[in-house]
Design an enzyme around this catalytic site. Structure first.
Site, short mmCIF file in Angstrom:
data_model
loop_
_atom_site.label_atom_id
_atom_site.label_comp_id
_atom_site.label_asym_id
_atom_site.label_seq_id
_atom_site.Cartn_x
_atom_site.Cartn_y
_atom_site.Cartn_z
N PRO A 2 -6.98 7.85 6.87
CG PRO A 2 -6.45 9.93 5.77
CD PRO A 2 -6.08 9.07 6.77
CD GLU A 3 -8.85 1.91 6.35
OE1 GLU A 3 -9.45 0.94 5.69
OE2 GLU A 3 -8.78 1.84 7.72
CE LYS A 51 -4.86 2.69 2.23
NZ LYS A 51 -4.10 2.38 3.42
NE ARG A 119 4.76 3.28 -7.27
CZ ARG A 119 5.29 4.47 -7.68
NH1 ARG A 119 6.20 4.34 -8.70
NH2 ARG A 119 5.01 5.50 -7.33
CG ASN A 160 -5.12 -2.01 10.82
OD1 ASN A 160 -5.02 -2.87 10.31
ND2 ASN A 160 -4.74 -1.47 12.01
NE ARG A 246 -1.32 0.10 10.49
CZ ARG A 246 -2.35 0.78 9.54
NH1 ARG A 246 -2.16 0.83 8.53
NH2 ARG A 246 -3.24 1.50 10.32
#
Ligand SMILES: [Zn+2]
Length: 258
Positions: A2-3, A51, A119, A160, A246
């Site tokens: 999931p993005e 996310k 954050r 990614n 990645r």
């Protein structure tokens, strides 16, 4: 995996539950104690930040969800028994959803929920995103732009696939240091992310190739460079390497190495 578009879609799916009391439970049991604390409270808000998903419940408490690699929200038809592995089940007048295999599902007080958001960098899918802050963070980065894009404190919600496809769209190699990318290119990169991620929310998946009907594009052919052997623009062999921990995919013709 999931993005950000998946989480924003989750928020959209759960939004009709806002404003009414929510039955909260944990069929699997691992969230049972926390669920009991907020069971029956009114759902005040559903917000996606990158996310991360935050459900604001009752007495200013939040359920914080991160899907991780395999997490997913599933709609549950009326009358169906709970999925035994569901960490969280939320049931309102507008529908029932269950959360399976998240990496995070926790109950947070407002300061802790605010810290989760603090954050994160700007999220291209949020209308209140600070575009200028994102451009500044990318533009001063000494590390690879491909690593900066995956850093959720720089830009939130990019994974990614969006990294590979957005950098390809603007012709920048993932290993190029952020501060070496021209300002006008960074502006285009942000705008590409906004458009590409917004389309993915609508589609429920990431399709970056041109198509009359994006829903008809087979999954294996939906991207221009990500997990492609050949660039779908120019046919060059896609270069695969590790960037920011990645696997990155780039077209050697359209994205010259720095
Ligand atoms: Zn190409």
């Amino acid at each position: 995996m999931p993005e950000g578009h998946t989480v924003h879609r989750n928020a959209r799916d759960l939004a009709p539950l806002v404003g009414a009391p929510l039955r909260v439970s944990s069929p699997q049991g691992r969230f049972a104690e926390e669920a009991a604390q907020v069971d029956g409270a009114p759902l005040g808000s559903v917000e996606a930040w990158g996310k991360h998903l935050l459900l604001g419940l009752g007495d200013a408490r939040y359920v914080h969800v991160h899907l991780g690699m395999r997490g997913t929200w599933l709609p549950r038809p009326p009358g169906e028994p709970p999925i035994r592995s569901a960490r969280l089940r939320v049931e309102g007048a507008a529908g029932t959803w269950e959360l399976v295999a998240p990496s995070t599902c926790e109950l947070l007080a407002p300061p802790a929920a605010a810290a989760v958001v603090a954050r994160l960098g700007p999220d291209p899918l949020r209308p209140d995103a600070d575009r200028e802050a994102a451009l500044a963070a990318l533009g001063r980065g000494t590390t690879a732009i491909g690593a900066l894009l995956l850093d959720q404190s720089v830009v939130a919600g990019v994974g990614n696939v969006f990294r590979a496809e957005a950098l390809h769209a603007v012709g920048v190699h993932p290993r190029t240091p952020g501060r070496s990318v021209e300002r006008s290119t960074l502006e285009r990169l942000w705008d590409v992310l906004v458009a590409m991620m917004g389309r993915a929310v609508e589609d429920g998946r990431i399709v970056t190739v041109d198509a009359q009907d994006r829903s008809a594009v087979p999954e294996a052919e939906a991207r221009r460079v990500y997990k492609q052997a050949h660039c779908r623009d120019c046919g060059a062999d896609v270069v695969v390497e590790q960037v920011g921990g990645r696997t990155s995919y780039a077209c050697p013709v359209e994205q010259p190495a720095p």
